[in-house]
Design a protein around this motif. Structure first.
Motif, PDB file in Angstrom:
ATOM      1  N   PRO A 132       0.829  -1.211   0.000  1.00  0.00           N
ATOM      2  CA  PRO A 132       0.000   0.000   0.000  1.00  0.00           C
ATOM      3  C   PRO A 132       0.865   1.263   0.000  1.00  0.00           C
ATOM      4  N   PRO A 133       0.301   2.411  -0.373  1.00  0.00           N
ATOM      5  CA  PRO A 133       1.092   3.640  -0.520  1.00  0.00           C
ATOM      6  C   PRO A 133       1.761   4.138   0.752  1.00  0.00           C
ATOM      7  N   TYR A 134       1.231   3.767   1.914  1.00  0.00           N
ATOM      8  CA  TYR A 134       1.742   4.314   3.166  1.00  0.00           C
ATOM      9  C   TYR A 134       2.882   3.494   3.774  1.00  0.00           C
ATOM     10  N   VAL A 135       3.218   2.356   3.206  1.00  0.00           N
ATOM     11  CA  VAL A 135       4.173   1.447   3.843  1.00  0.00           C
ATOM     12  C   VAL A 135       5.572   2.064   3.942  1.00  0.00           C
ATOM     13  N   LEU A 136       6.038   2.712   2.900  1.00  0.00           N
ATOM     14  CA  LEU A 136       7.378   3.298   2.967  1.00  0.00           C
ATOM     15  C   LEU A 136       7.481   4.321   4.087  1.00  0.00           C
ATOM     16  N   GLN A 137       6.463   5.147   4.246  1.00  0.00           N
ATOM     17  CA  GLN A 137       6.486   6.144   5.313  1.00  0.00           C
ATOM     18  C   GLN A 137       6.510   5.478   6.682  1.00  0.00           C
ATOM     19  N   GLU A 138       5.772   4.390   6.829  1.00  0.00           N
ATOM     20  CA  GLU A 138       5.766   3.685   8.117  1.00  0.00           C
ATOM     21  C   GLU A 138       7.170   3.204   8.483  1.00  0.00           C
ATOM     22  N   HIS A 139       7.912   2.711   7.500  1.00  0.00           N
ATOM     23  CA  HIS A 139       9.263   2.212   7.778  1.00  0.00           C
ATOM     24  C   HIS A 139      10.270   3.338   7.964  1.00  0.00           C
ATOM     25  N   THR A 140      10.241   4.348   7.101  1.00  0.00           N
ATOM     26  CA  THR A 140      11.247   5.404   7.209  1.00  0.00           C
ATOM     27  C   THR A 140      11.073   6.220   8.477  1.00  0.00           C
ATOM     28  N   THR A 141       9.842   6.426   8.912  1.00  0.00           N
ATOM     29  CA  THR A 141       9.600   7.192  10.127  1.00  0.00           C
ATOM     30  C   THR A 141      10.108   6.453  11.356  1.00  0.00           C
ATOM     31  N   ARG A 142      10.004   5.124  11.341  1.00  0.00           N
ATOM     32  CA  ARG A 142      10.401   4.328  12.502  1.00  0.00           C
ATOM     33  C   ARG A 142      11.856   3.888  12.458  1.00  0.00           C
ATOM     34  N   GLY A 143      12.557   4.137  11.369  1.00  0.00           N
ATOM     35  CA  GLY A 143      13.926   3.647  11.241  1.00  0.00           C
ATOM     36  C   GLY A 143      14.816   4.130  12.375  1.00  0.00           C
ATOM     37  N   ASP A 144      15.591   3.232  12.937  1.00  0.00           N
ATOM     38  CA  ASP A 144      16.423   3.554  14.093  1.00  0.00           C
ATOM     39  C   ASP A 144      17.620   2.615  14.125  1.00  0.00           C
ATOM     40  N   GLU A 145      18.727   3.100  14.680  1.00  0.00           N
ATOM     41  CA  GLU A 145      19.929   2.260  14.766  1.00  0.00           C
ATOM     42  C   GLU A 145      19.718   1.028  15.626  1.00  0.00           C
ATOM     43  N   GLY A 146      18.708   1.056  16.492  1.00  0.00           N
ATOM     44  CA  GLY A 146      18.596   0.018  17.506  1.00  0.00           C
ATOM     45  C   GLY A 146      17.683  -1.130  17.193  1.00  0.00           C
ATOM     46  N   TRP A 147      17.050  -1.143  16.000  1.00  0.00           N
ATOM     47  CA  TRP A 147      16.094  -2.226  15.803  1.00  0.00           C
ATOM     48  C   TRP A 147      15.894  -2.619  14.350  1.00  0.00           C
ATOM     49  N   ILE A 148      15.264  -3.779  14.215  1.00  0.00           N
ATOM     50  CA  ILE A 148      14.766  -4.306  12.947  1.00  0.00           C
ATOM     51  C   ILE A 148      13.260  -4.078  12.952  1.00  0.00           C
ATOM     52  N   THR A 149      12.738  -3.477  11.881  1.00  0.00           N
ATOM     53  CA  THR A 149      11.307  -3.223  11.790  1.00  0.00           C
ATOM     54  C   THR A 149      10.678  -4.238  10.845  1.00  0.00           C
ATOM     55  N   LEU A 150       9.713  -4.998  11.348  1.00  0.00           N
ATOM     56  CA  LEU A 150       9.094  -6.063  10.577  1.00  0.00           C
ATOM     57  C   LEU A 150       7.768  -5.630   9.977  1.00  0.00           C
ATOM     58  N   GLY A 151       7.588  -5.933   8.687  1.00  0.00           N
ATOM     59  CA  GLY A 151       6.286  -5.860   8.049  1.00  0.00           C
ATOM     60  C   GLY A 151       5.747  -7.267   7.823  1.00  0.00           C
ATOM     61  N   PHE A 152       4.573  -7.348   7.210  1.00  0.00           N
ATOM     62  CA  PHE A 152       3.882  -8.629   7.079  1.00  0.00           C
ATOM     63  C   PHE A 152       3.360  -8.807   5.662  1.00  0.00           C
ATOM     64  N   ARG A 153       2.875 -10.020   5.359  1.00  0.00           N
ATOM     65  CA  ARG A 153       2.447 -10.311   3.996  1.00  0.00           C
ATOM     66  C   ARG A 153       1.161 -11.140   3.980  1.00  0.00           C
ATOM     67  N   HIS A 154       0.393 -10.897   2.934  1.00  0.00           N
ATOM     68  CA  HIS A 154      -0.871 -11.583   2.682  1.00  0.00           C
ATOM     69  C   HIS A 154      -0.741 -12.239   1.315  1.00  0.00           C
ATOM     70  N   ASN A 155      -0.655 -13.558   1.277  1.00  0.00           N
ATOM     71  CA  ASN A 155      -0.468 -14.280   0.015  1.00  0.00           C
ATOM     72  C   ASN A 155      -1.753 -14.302  -0.806  1.00  0.00           C
ATOM     73  N   LEU A 156      -1.600 -13.987  -2.097  1.00  0.00           N
ATOM     74  CA  LEU A 156      -2.703 -14.077  -3.047  1.00  0.00           C
ATOM     75  C   LEU A 156      -2.172 -14.617  -4.367  1.00  0.00           C
ATOM     76  N   GLY A 157      -3.028 -15.268  -5.125  1.00  0.00           N
ATOM     77  CA  GLY A 157      -2.663 -15.668  -6.474  1.00  0.00           C
ATOM     78  C   GLY A 157      -2.460 -14.444  -7.353  1.00  0.00           C
ATOM     79  N   VAL A 158      -1.610 -14.565  -8.347  1.00  0.00           N
ATOM     80  CA  VAL A 158      -1.226 -13.408  -9.152  1.00  0.00           C
ATOM     81  C   VAL A 158      -2.405 -12.785  -9.883  1.00  0.00           C
ATOM     82  N   ASP A 159      -3.435 -13.548 -10.155  1.00  0.00           N
ATOM     83  CA  ASP A 159      -4.597 -13.021 -10.876  1.00  0.00           C
ATOM     84  C   ASP A 159      -5.749 -12.621  -9.964  1.00  0.00           C
ATOM     85  N   ASP A 160      -5.527 -12.589  -8.660  1.00  0.00           N
ATOM     86  CA  ASP A 160      -6.599 -12.241  -7.735  1.00  0.00           C
ATOM     87  C   ASP A 160      -7.046 -10.791  -7.971  1.00  0.00           C
TER      88      ASP A 160
END
Length: 339
Positions: A132-160
Protein backbone atom coordinates in the motif's frame (compact mmCIF):
# COMPACT_ATOMS: atom_id res chain seq x y z
CA UNK A 1 31.28 -16.47 22.40
CA UNK A 2 29.20 -18.26 19.83
CA UNK A 3 26.20 -16.81 18.07
CA UNK A 4 24.00 -19.20 20.05
CA UNK A 5 25.46 -17.91 23.34
CA UNK A 6 24.85 -14.30 22.39
CA UNK A 7 21.24 -15.01 21.41
CA UNK A 8 20.64 -16.55 24.82
CA UNK A 9 21.88 -13.32 26.43
CA UNK A 10 19.72 -10.87 24.43
CA UNK A 11 16.28 -9.65 25.44
CA UNK A 12 13.74 -8.10 23.08
CA UNK A 13 12.62 -5.21 25.24
CA UNK A 14 12.21 -2.48 22.64
CA UNK A 15 9.93 -0.28 24.77
CA UNK A 16 12.60 2.40 25.43
CA UNK A 17 13.02 2.94 21.69
CA UNK A 18 9.25 3.01 21.22
CA UNK A 19 8.88 5.64 23.95
CA UNK A 20 11.46 7.79 22.20
CA UNK A 21 9.61 7.36 18.88
CA UNK A 22 6.23 8.20 20.41
CA UNK A 23 7.67 11.27 22.10
CA UNK A 24 9.17 12.47 18.83
CA UNK A 25 6.18 11.69 16.59
CA UNK A 26 3.31 12.29 19.01
CA UNK A 27 1.52 9.07 18.04
CA UNK A 28 1.41 5.53 19.40
CA UNK A 29 3.75 2.96 17.85
CA UNK A 30 1.00 0.96 16.14
CA UNK A 31 -0.84 4.03 14.83
CA UNK A 32 -0.20 5.19 11.25
CA UNK A 33 2.76 7.53 11.01
CA UNK A 34 1.99 11.11 9.93
CA UNK A 35 3.18 11.94 6.44
CA UNK A 36 4.98 15.07 7.59
CA UNK A 37 7.08 13.18 10.14
CA UNK A 38 10.83 13.34 9.73
CA UNK A 39 12.06 10.28 7.88
CA UNK A 40 15.48 8.75 7.31
CA UNK A 41 16.90 8.24 3.85
CA UNK A 42 15.75 4.89 2.49
CA UNK A 43 17.08 2.35 0.00
CA UNK A 44 14.55 -0.24 -1.16
CA UNK A 45 16.48 -3.39 -2.14
CA UNK A 46 14.63 -5.95 -4.26
CA UNK A 47 16.17 -9.30 -5.22
CA UNK A 48 14.43 -10.58 -8.34
CA UNK A 49 14.53 -13.99 -10.01
CA UNK A 50 11.89 -14.80 -12.63
CA UNK A 51 9.25 -12.50 -11.20
CA UNK A 52 7.97 -11.08 -14.48
CA UNK A 53 4.45 -11.86 -13.19
CA UNK A 54 4.88 -9.38 -10.33
CA UNK A 55 7.78 -6.92 -10.71
CA UNK A 56 5.77 -4.29 -12.60
CA UNK A 57 3.06 -4.33 -9.93
CA UNK A 58 5.66 -3.91 -7.20
CA UNK A 59 7.28 -0.95 -8.99
CA UNK A 60 3.82 0.53 -9.66
CA UNK A 61 3.14 0.32 -5.93
CA UNK A 62 6.43 2.01 -5.09
CA UNK A 63 5.69 4.71 -7.64
CA UNK A 64 2.43 5.64 -5.91
CA UNK A 65 3.99 5.58 -2.42
CA UNK A 66 3.76 8.75 -0.37
CA UNK A 67 6.89 9.22 1.69
CA UNK A 68 8.88 11.99 3.36
CA UNK A 69 12.61 11.94 2.69
CA UNK A 70 14.83 10.58 -0.08
CA UNK A 71 14.11 7.09 -1.43
CA UNK A 72 16.05 5.02 -3.95
CA UNK A 73 14.90 1.72 -5.46
CA UNK A 74 17.45 -0.96 -6.37
CA UNK A 75 16.47 -4.12 -8.26
CA UNK A 76 19.11 -6.86 -8.39
CA UNK A 77 18.12 -9.34 -11.07
CA UNK A 78 19.40 -12.80 -10.12
CA UNK A 79 19.98 -14.18 -13.64
CA UNK A 80 16.30 -14.24 -14.59
CA UNK A 81 15.29 -15.91 -17.84
CA UNK A 82 11.81 -14.40 -18.17
CA UNK A 83 12.49 -10.74 -18.90
CA UNK A 84 12.34 -9.50 -15.29
CA UNK A 85 15.28 -7.10 -15.72
CA UNK A 86 13.87 -5.73 -18.99
CA UNK A 87 10.54 -4.95 -17.30
CA UNK A 88 12.28 -3.24 -14.38
CA UNK A 89 14.52 -1.13 -16.63
CA UNK A 90 11.55 0.03 -18.69
CA UNK A 91 9.43 1.10 -15.71
CA UNK A 92 8.78 4.86 -15.35
CA UNK A 93 9.97 4.74 -11.74
CA UNK A 94 13.47 4.29 -13.22
CA UNK A 95 14.93 2.07 -10.51
CA UNK A 96 18.60 1.17 -10.45
CA UNK A 97 18.74 -2.29 -12.04
CA UNK A 98 21.73 -4.62 -11.75
CA UNK A 99 21.87 -8.00 -13.51
CA UNK A 100 23.84 -10.99 -12.28
CA UNK A 101 25.19 -13.06 -15.19
CA UNK A 102 24.71 -16.27 -13.21
CA UNK A 103 22.33 -17.12 -10.41
CA UNK A 104 23.74 -16.56 -6.92
CA UNK A 105 20.58 -16.58 -4.81
CA UNK A 106 18.44 -13.96 -3.12
CA UNK A 107 20.88 -13.48 -0.24
CA UNK A 108 23.70 -12.56 -2.60
CA UNK A 109 21.36 -10.27 -4.56
CA UNK A 110 20.40 -8.49 -1.34
CA UNK A 111 24.08 -8.16 -0.38
CA UNK A 112 24.88 -6.47 -3.69
CA UNK A 113 21.91 -4.13 -3.35
CA UNK A 114 22.96 -3.28 0.21
CA UNK A 115 26.52 -2.63 -0.91
CA UNK A 116 25.54 0.04 -3.44
CA UNK A 117 22.67 1.48 -1.37
CA UNK A 118 23.01 5.07 -0.25
CA UNK A 119 20.23 5.22 2.34
CA UNK A 120 20.64 5.12 6.10
CA UNK A 121 17.90 2.51 6.17
CA UNK A 122 17.48 -0.53 3.92
CA UNK A 123 14.00 -1.90 3.26
CA UNK A 124 14.14 -5.41 1.85
CA UNK A 125 11.17 -6.31 -0.32
CA UNK A 126 10.63 -9.49 -2.29
CA UNK A 127 10.16 -8.98 -6.01
CA UNK A 128 6.63 -10.39 -5.82
CA UNK A 129 5.27 -8.04 -3.13
CA UNK A 130 2.73 -5.27 -3.69
CA UNK A 131 2.55 -2.69 -0.91
CA UNK A 132 0.00 0.00 0.00
CA UNK A 133 1.09 3.64 -0.52
CA UNK A 134 1.74 4.31 3.17
CA UNK A 135 4.17 1.45 3.84
CA UNK A 136 7.38 3.30 2.97
CA UNK A 137 6.49 6.14 5.31
CA UNK A 138 5.77 3.68 8.12
CA UNK A 139 9.26 2.21 7.78
CA UNK A 140 11.25 5.40 7.21
CA UNK A 141 9.60 7.19 10.13
CA UNK A 142 10.40 4.33 12.50
CA UNK A 143 13.93 3.65 11.24
CA UNK A 144 16.42 3.55 14.09
CA UNK A 145 19.93 2.26 14.77
CA UNK A 146 18.60 0.02 17.51
CA UNK A 147 16.09 -2.23 15.80
CA UNK A 148 14.77 -4.31 12.95
CA UNK A 149 11.31 -3.22 11.79
CA UNK A 150 9.09 -6.06 10.58
CA UNK A 151 6.29 -5.86 8.05
CA UNK A 152 3.88 -8.63 7.08
CA UNK A 153 2.45 -10.31 4.00
CA UNK A 154 -0.87 -11.58 2.68
CA UNK A 155 -0.47 -14.28 0.02
CA UNK A 156 -2.70 -14.08 -3.05
CA UNK A 157 -2.66 -15.67 -6.47
CA UNK A 158 -1.23 -13.41 -9.15
CA UNK A 159 -4.60 -13.02 -10.88
CA UNK A 160 -6.60 -12.24 -7.74
CA UNK A 161 -8.80 -9.18 -8.40
CA UNK A 162 -8.05 -7.74 -4.97
CA UNK A 163 -4.49 -6.87 -5.97
CA UNK A 164 -4.33 -3.09 -6.52
CA UNK A 165 -3.07 -1.46 -9.71
CA UNK A 166 -2.25 2.13 -10.63
CA UNK A 167 -5.82 2.51 -11.90
CA UNK A 168 -7.50 1.10 -8.79
CA UNK A 169 -9.63 3.82 -7.20
CA UNK A 170 -10.17 2.05 -3.84
CA UNK A 171 -7.60 -0.71 -3.51
CA UNK A 172 -8.15 -3.60 -1.15
CA UNK A 173 -6.14 -3.57 2.07
CA UNK A 174 -3.95 -6.61 2.85
CA UNK A 175 -5.08 -8.61 5.86
CA UNK A 176 -2.60 -8.89 8.73
CA UNK A 177 -4.31 -12.09 9.86
CA UNK A 178 -3.10 -13.86 6.71
CA UNK A 179 0.55 -13.73 7.78
CA UNK A 180 1.62 -17.01 9.38
CA UNK A 181 3.45 -15.13 12.16
CA UNK A 182 0.12 -13.64 13.18
CA UNK A 183 -2.22 -16.62 12.70
CA UNK A 184 -0.27 -19.87 12.53
CA UNK A 185 -2.35 -22.75 11.21
CA UNK A 186 -0.22 -25.71 12.25
CA UNK A 187 -0.88 -29.24 11.11
CA UNK A 188 0.02 -32.36 13.06
CA UNK A 189 3.50 -33.66 12.31
CA UNK A 190 7.19 -32.80 12.66
CA UNK A 191 8.40 -29.25 12.04
CA UNK A 192 11.90 -29.08 10.54
CA UNK A 193 13.06 -25.78 12.03
CA UNK A 194 13.18 -27.03 15.63
CA UNK A 195 12.12 -30.67 15.34
CA UNK A 196 8.87 -29.87 17.15
CA UNK A 197 6.27 -32.64 16.80
CA UNK A 198 2.58 -31.76 17.06
CA UNK A 199 0.19 -34.60 17.75
CA UNK A 200 -2.80 -32.63 16.48
CA UNK A 201 -3.54 -29.60 14.36
CA UNK A 202 -3.73 -26.26 16.14
CA UNK A 203 -4.05 -22.56 15.50
CA UNK A 204 -1.50 -20.42 17.28
CA UNK A 205 -1.05 -16.68 17.43
CA UNK A 206 2.72 -16.07 17.67
CA UNK A 207 2.51 -12.28 17.59
CA UNK A 208 -0.31 -11.94 20.13
CA UNK A 209 0.91 -14.64 22.48
CA UNK A 210 4.44 -13.22 22.74
CA UNK A 211 3.40 -9.60 23.44
CA UNK A 212 4.44 -8.52 19.95
CA UNK A 213 7.68 -10.55 20.22
CA UNK A 214 8.84 -9.02 23.51
CA UNK A 215 8.70 -12.44 25.21
CA UNK A 216 10.93 -14.08 22.61
CA UNK A 217 14.15 -12.72 24.08
CA UNK A 218 16.82 -14.91 25.67
CA UNK A 219 16.29 -17.69 23.12
CA UNK A 220 12.68 -18.31 24.19
CA UNK A 221 10.42 -20.20 21.77
CA UNK A 222 6.74 -20.15 21.03
CA UNK A 223 6.25 -23.70 19.73
CA UNK A 224 8.31 -23.72 16.49
CA UNK A 225 8.99 -19.97 16.55
CA UNK A 226 11.89 -18.05 18.02
CA UNK A 227 12.97 -14.45 17.56
CA UNK A 228 15.37 -14.89 14.60
CA UNK A 229 12.76 -16.87 12.69
CA UNK A 230 10.38 -13.92 12.93
CA UNK A 231 12.78 -11.92 10.75
CA UNK A 232 11.38 -12.34 7.23
CA UNK A 233 12.85 -10.32 4.37
CA UNK A 234 9.66 -10.27 2.30
CA UNK A 235 9.30 -6.90 4.08
CA UNK A 236 11.86 -5.84 6.65
CA UNK A 237 13.83 -2.65 7.30
CA UNK A 238 17.11 -2.32 9.15
CA UNK A 239 19.95 0.21 9.45
CA UNK A 240 22.35 -0.39 6.56
CA UNK A 241 25.48 -0.15 8.72
CA UNK A 242 24.18 -2.93 10.98
CA UNK A 243 23.85 -5.30 8.00
CA UNK A 244 27.36 -4.44 6.81
CA UNK A 245 28.84 -4.95 10.27
CA UNK A 246 27.53 -8.53 10.58
CA UNK A 247 28.60 -9.42 7.04
CA UNK A 248 25.19 -9.40 5.39
CA UNK A 249 23.49 -12.55 4.20
CA UNK A 250 25.67 -15.64 4.55
CA UNK A 251 26.71 -16.96 1.11
CA UNK A 252 26.47 -20.58 2.25
CA UNK A 253 22.72 -20.66 1.68
CA UNK A 254 23.31 -20.21 -2.06
CA UNK A 255 20.43 -20.37 -4.50
CA UNK A 256 18.28 -22.65 -2.37
CA UNK A 257 15.49 -21.44 -0.11
CA UNK A 258 15.01 -21.06 3.61
CA UNK A 259 16.84 -19.73 6.69
CA UNK A 260 19.07 -17.10 5.05
CA UNK A 261 16.95 -14.32 6.55
CA UNK A 262 16.70 -16.22 9.85
CA UNK A 263 20.49 -16.26 10.06
CA UNK A 264 20.76 -12.55 9.32
CA UNK A 265 18.13 -11.96 12.00
CA UNK A 266 20.16 -14.00 14.48
CA UNK A 267 23.32 -12.05 13.70
CA UNK A 268 21.57 -8.69 14.08
CA UNK A 269 19.86 -9.72 17.32
CA UNK A 270 23.18 -10.93 18.73
CA UNK A 271 24.62 -7.53 17.81
CA UNK A 272 22.03 -5.95 20.10
CA UNK A 273 19.24 -4.96 17.72
CA UNK A 274 15.64 -5.43 18.85
CA UNK A 275 12.92 -6.87 16.61
CA UNK A 276 9.84 -4.63 16.48
CA UNK A 277 6.74 -5.57 14.45
CA UNK A 278 4.62 -2.85 12.84
CA UNK A 279 1.10 -4.17 12.34
CA UNK A 280 0.18 -1.39 9.91
CA UNK A 281 2.75 -2.52 7.32
CA UNK A 282 1.20 -5.38 5.37
CA UNK A 283 1.61 -6.09 1.67
CA UNK A 284 0.23 -8.55 -0.84
CA UNK A 285 2.57 -11.39 -1.76
CA UNK A 286 1.79 -12.63 -5.28
CA UNK A 287 2.02 -16.36 -5.80
CA UNK A 288 3.22 -17.23 -9.33
CA UNK A 289 1.14 -19.35 -11.72
CA UNK A 290 3.29 -22.40 -10.88
CA UNK A 291 3.23 -21.79 -7.13
CA UNK A 292 2.66 -25.44 -6.16
CA UNK A 293 5.64 -26.67 -8.19
CA UNK A 294 7.83 -23.89 -6.79
CA UNK A 295 6.88 -24.78 -3.22
CA UNK A 296 7.78 -28.41 -3.86
CA UNK A 297 11.22 -27.41 -5.15
CA UNK A 298 11.74 -25.13 -2.17
CA UNK A 299 10.66 -27.80 0.31
CA UNK A 300 13.24 -30.18 -1.14
CA UNK A 301 16.09 -27.87 -0.06
CA UNK A 302 14.68 -26.46 3.15
CA UNK A 303 16.16 -29.05 5.51
CA UNK A 304 19.64 -28.51 4.11
CA UNK A 305 19.47 -24.79 4.86
CA UNK A 306 17.97 -25.30 8.30
CA UNK A 307 20.81 -27.67 9.17
CA UNK A 308 23.33 -25.06 7.98
CA UNK A 309 21.62 -22.41 10.12
CA UNK A 310 21.92 -24.50 13.29
CA UNK A 311 25.61 -25.20 12.55
CA UNK A 312 26.28 -21.50 12.06
CA UNK A 313 24.82 -20.76 15.50
CA UNK A 314 27.84 -22.57 16.98
CA UNK A 315 30.29 -20.33 15.12
CA UNK A 316 31.63 -17.04 16.55
CA UNK A 317 29.17 -14.16 16.47
CA UNK A 318 29.80 -12.13 13.30
CA UNK A 319 30.78 -8.51 13.84
CA UNK A 320 33.24 -5.96 12.47
CA UNK A 321 32.87 -7.42 8.97
CA UNK A 322 32.14 -4.26 6.97
CA UNK A 323 35.46 -4.19 5.11
CA UNK A 324 35.34 -7.92 4.42
CA UNK A 325 31.80 -7.50 3.11
CA UNK A 326 32.94 -4.74 0.77
CA UNK A 327 35.95 -6.76 -0.49
CA UNK A 328 33.76 -9.79 -1.15
CA UNK A 329 30.85 -8.16 -2.93
CA UNK A 330 32.37 -5.16 -4.74
CA UNK A 331 33.79 -7.25 -7.63
CA UNK A 332 30.45 -9.04 -8.04
CA UNK A 333 28.60 -5.73 -8.03
CA UNK A 334 30.89 -4.33 -10.73
CA UNK A 335 30.10 -7.25 -13.01
CA UNK A 336 26.36 -6.85 -12.32
CA UNK A 337 26.50 -3.14 -13.11
CA UNK A 338 28.14 -3.84 -16.47
CA UNK A 339 25.73 -6.64 -17.40
Amino acid sequence: MTLRDDLQARDNDYDPIIRAYESRIGKAWQEPAPHAATARSLSVVIPAHNVSHAIKRLLDALQRSAVTGPVEVIVVDDASTDGTAHIARGHPLRPTVLSLPERLGSGAARNIGTLIAGGDLVLYLDGDMVIPPYVLQEHTTRGDEGWITLGFRHNLGVDDPRIPTLDTASPAVPDLEEDHRVRWRARAGRYPHTGLVLDASMEGRPLDHTDDLRQLGYGTRYYDWDLPRMVVTAMMSVPRVAVLDVGGFHPGFGTTWGAEDTYLGAALIAAGLKVAPVRTTVGFHLDPPDAIDQWKRKAATWQRNIDLYWRLLDQPTPHGLMHQFQRTWTPVARVAIRS
